[in-house]
Design an enzyme around this catalytic site. Structure first.
Site, PDB file in Angstrom:
ATOM      1  N   PRO A  89       0.815  -1.230   0.000  1.00 44.16           N
ATOM      2  CG  PRO A  89      -0.579  -1.444   1.866  1.00 44.16           C
ATOM      3  CD  PRO A  89       0.574  -2.071   1.173  1.00 44.16           C
ATOM      4  CD  GLU A 116      -2.232  -5.131  10.205  1.00 43.69           C
ATOM      5  OE1 GLU A 116      -3.271  -5.614   9.717  1.00 43.69           O
ATOM      6  OE2 GLU A 116      -1.966  -3.930  10.209  1.00 43.69           O
ATOM      7  NE  ARG A 154      -6.668  -5.016 -21.878  1.00 44.90           N
ATOM      8  CZ  ARG A 154      -6.513  -3.886 -22.572  1.00 44.90           C
ATOM      9  NH1 ARG A 154      -5.452  -3.140 -22.378  1.00 44.90           N
ATOM     10  NH2 ARG A 154      -7.395  -3.524 -23.464  1.00 44.90           N
TER      11      ARG A 154
HETATM   12  C1  9D3 Z   1      -3.048   0.375   8.928  1.00 45.81           C
HETATM   13  C2  9D3 Z   1      -1.954  -0.446   8.356  1.00 45.81           C
HETATM   14  N1  9D3 Z   1      -2.347  -1.103   7.094  1.00 45.81           N
HETATM   15  C3  9D3 Z   1      -1.916  -0.271   5.946  1.00 45.81           C
HETATM   16  C4  9D3 Z   1      -3.034   0.313   5.190  1.00 45.81           C
HETATM   17  C5  9D3 Z   1      -1.682  -2.390   7.104  1.00 45.81           C
HETATM   18  C6  9D3 Z   1      -1.888  -3.200   5.885  1.00 45.81           C
HETATM   19  C7  9D3 Z   1      -3.140  -3.543   5.464  1.00 45.81           C
HETATM   20  C8  9D3 Z   1      -3.301  -4.349   4.336  1.00 45.81           C
HETATM   21  C9  9D3 Z   1      -0.787  -3.659   5.200  1.00 45.81           C
HETATM   22  C10 9D3 Z   1      -0.952  -4.467   4.081  1.00 45.81           C
HETATM   23  C11 9D3 Z   1      -2.210  -4.816   3.684  1.00 45.81           C
HETATM   24  C12 9D3 Z   1      -2.367  -5.695   2.502  1.00 45.81           C
HETATM   25  N2  9D3 Z   1      -2.356  -4.912   1.259  1.00 45.81           N
HETATM   26  C13 9D3 Z   1      -1.502  -5.186   0.288  1.00 45.81           C
HETATM   27  O1  9D3 Z   1      -0.702  -6.097   0.424  1.00 45.81           O
HETATM   28  C14 9D3 Z   1      -1.500  -4.363  -0.898  1.00 45.81           C
HETATM   29  C15 9D3 Z   1      -2.323  -3.280  -1.308  1.00 45.81           C
HETATM   30  C16 9D3 Z   1      -3.429  -2.627  -0.693  1.00 45.81           C
HETATM   31  O2  9D3 Z   1      -3.900  -2.960   0.389  1.00 45.81           O
HETATM   32  N3  9D3 Z   1      -3.998  -1.583  -1.360  1.00 45.81           N
HETATM   33  C17 9D3 Z   1      -3.563  -1.148  -2.569  1.00 45.81           C
HETATM   34  N4  9D3 Z   1      -2.533  -1.710  -3.172  1.00 45.81           N
HETATM   35  C18 9D3 Z   1      -1.929  -2.757  -2.537  1.00 45.81           C
HETATM   36  S1  9D3 Z   1      -0.612  -3.564  -3.137  1.00 45.81           S
HETATM   37  C19 9D3 Z   1      -0.539  -4.602  -1.852  1.00 45.81           C
END
Ligand code: 9D3
Length: 248
Positions: A89, A116, A154
Site C-alpha cells: 500500500p 499487517e 493484454r
Molecule cells: C493500517 C496499516 N495497514 C496499511 C493500510 C496495514 C496493511 C493492510 C493491508 C498492510 C498491508 C495490507 C495488505 N495490502 C496489500 O498487500 C497491498 C495493497 C493494498 O492494500 N492496497 C492497494 N494496493 C496494494 S498492493 C498490496
C-alpha cells in the site's frame, strides 16, 4: 517474459490464468507465470511464515527468512538477475506507463504480502520496486499481482485479436489520453431506450465525430486534468476545441 510470483495463496492464480482473452498469453507462455509458496521454504514442523511484531501491536508480520529463501530459489530458477517487485500500500500507484514498461521487459519476481506487513529487513535488502493499486486497503498483494499480470498480458502482440492495435491505441492514455465513449449493442430498443442516432446512421465520419465528442465531453466532466494534458501535448484538434466549447 517471465513472472515468478511469491504467494502464500498460489491457488488463487489458476482460475484467473485459465479465463478470458489473456488465457492464451499464459498458456503459450508468452507471459510465463511460475508460482512459489514461501511456506515451502519455511523451517520446522509448523512451517511458520509469520510472527508477532516487535514493539507489539495488532496482527502478524511476514518473516524475512522464508521469503528470502523462496526468492533465492526463484532467482536461481530464472538464471539471471531480475527486478523484485513488492506489492504494498505504500508503493507507487500503478499506471499505464509502468504497465507498458513491464510489458516490454524480461519480467520480474512479484512478491505478494499478507498480514499487517513484511519484515523491513527483507524489503531493504531484496526488493527493488514497490507498487500499489491505489489508496484503498486490500488483504494482500495477490489481487494487485493479478492486476499487473492482466494489464501486461493484454498488451502482448496478438492477445486482443485482429483489432489489437486499434483497441490498444484508443485505451492508451499516452496516445490520446481521453476517457472512453459509451457503447451500445442489440437490441435497438431496450426497456424503452433507443441508441444514439449517429451510431445507426452508417456514416463512418459522423460516427467517429460522435464518439470523439462523447469522449471529450465525458473527459471534460470527469477528468479535466486529462483535457489539460491533451491540450498541452497538442493532441486536441480545432474540431475538438469547438466540441469542447459547445459543451462547457
Ligand atoms: C493500517 C496499516 N495497514 C496499511 C493500510 C496495514 C496493511 C493492510 C493491508 C498492510 C498491508 C495490507 C495488505 N495490502 C496489500 O498487500 C497491498 C495493497 C493494498 O492494500 N492496497 C492497494 N494496493 C496494494 S498492493 C498490496
Amino acid at each position: 517474459m517471465r513472472f515468478d510470483v511469491l504467494t502464500l495463496f498460489p491457488e488463487l492464480f489458476a482460475p484467473f490464468m485459465a479465463s478470458g482473452v489473456t488465457r492464451r498469453a499464459y498458456e503459450s507462455k508468452q507471459v510465463e507465470v511460475v508460482l512459489w509458496n514461501p511456506r515451502d521454504f519455511a523451517q520446522g514442523n509448523y512451517k511458520r511464515v509469520d510472527d508477532r511484531p516487535f514493539g507489539g501491536g495488532p496482527g502478524m508480520v511476514m518473516m524475512a527468512e522464508p521469503l528470502s529463501t523462496c526468492l533465492d530459489a526463484a532467482l536461481a530458477a530464472r538464471g539471471s538477475p531480475a527486478p523484485v517487485v513488492l506489492f504494498s500500500p505504500i508503493g507507487e500507484s500503478l499506471r499505464h506507463e509502468a504497465v507498458e514498461r513491464w510489458s516490454a521487459s524480461e519480467g520480474a519476481v512479484l512478491v505478494c504480502g499478507r498480514y499487517e506487513g513484511i519484515d523491513q529487513r527483507f524489503i531493504d535488502t531484496r526488493v527493488t520496486h514497490q507498487i500499489s493499486l491505489g489508496d484503498f486497503v486490500l488483504s494482500g498483494g495477490e489481487i494487485p499481482a493479478m492486476a499487473l499480470l492482466d494489464a501486461v498480458a493484454r498488451l502482448q502482440p496478438g492477445v486482443l485479436g485482429d483489432e489489437a492495435s486499434h483497441v490498444q491505441d484508443s485505451f492508451n492514455p499516452s496516445l490520446d489520453g481521453l476517457l472512453d465513449c459509451p457503447h451500445y449493442t442489440r437490441p435497438e430498443q431496450w426497456n424503452g431506450q433507443g441508441v444514439p442516432a449517429p451510431l445507426l446512421s452508417g456514416h463512418h465520419v459522423q460516427i467517429e465525430r460522435w464518439r470523439r465528442d462523447q469522449r471529450l465531453a465525458i473527459t471534460a466532466a470527469r477528468r479535466p486534468d486529462l483535457i489539460a494534458a491533451a491540450r498541452a501535448a497538442g493532441r486536441l484538434s480545432k474540431a475538438d476545441e469547438t466540441a469542447l466549447k459547445k459543451k462547457l
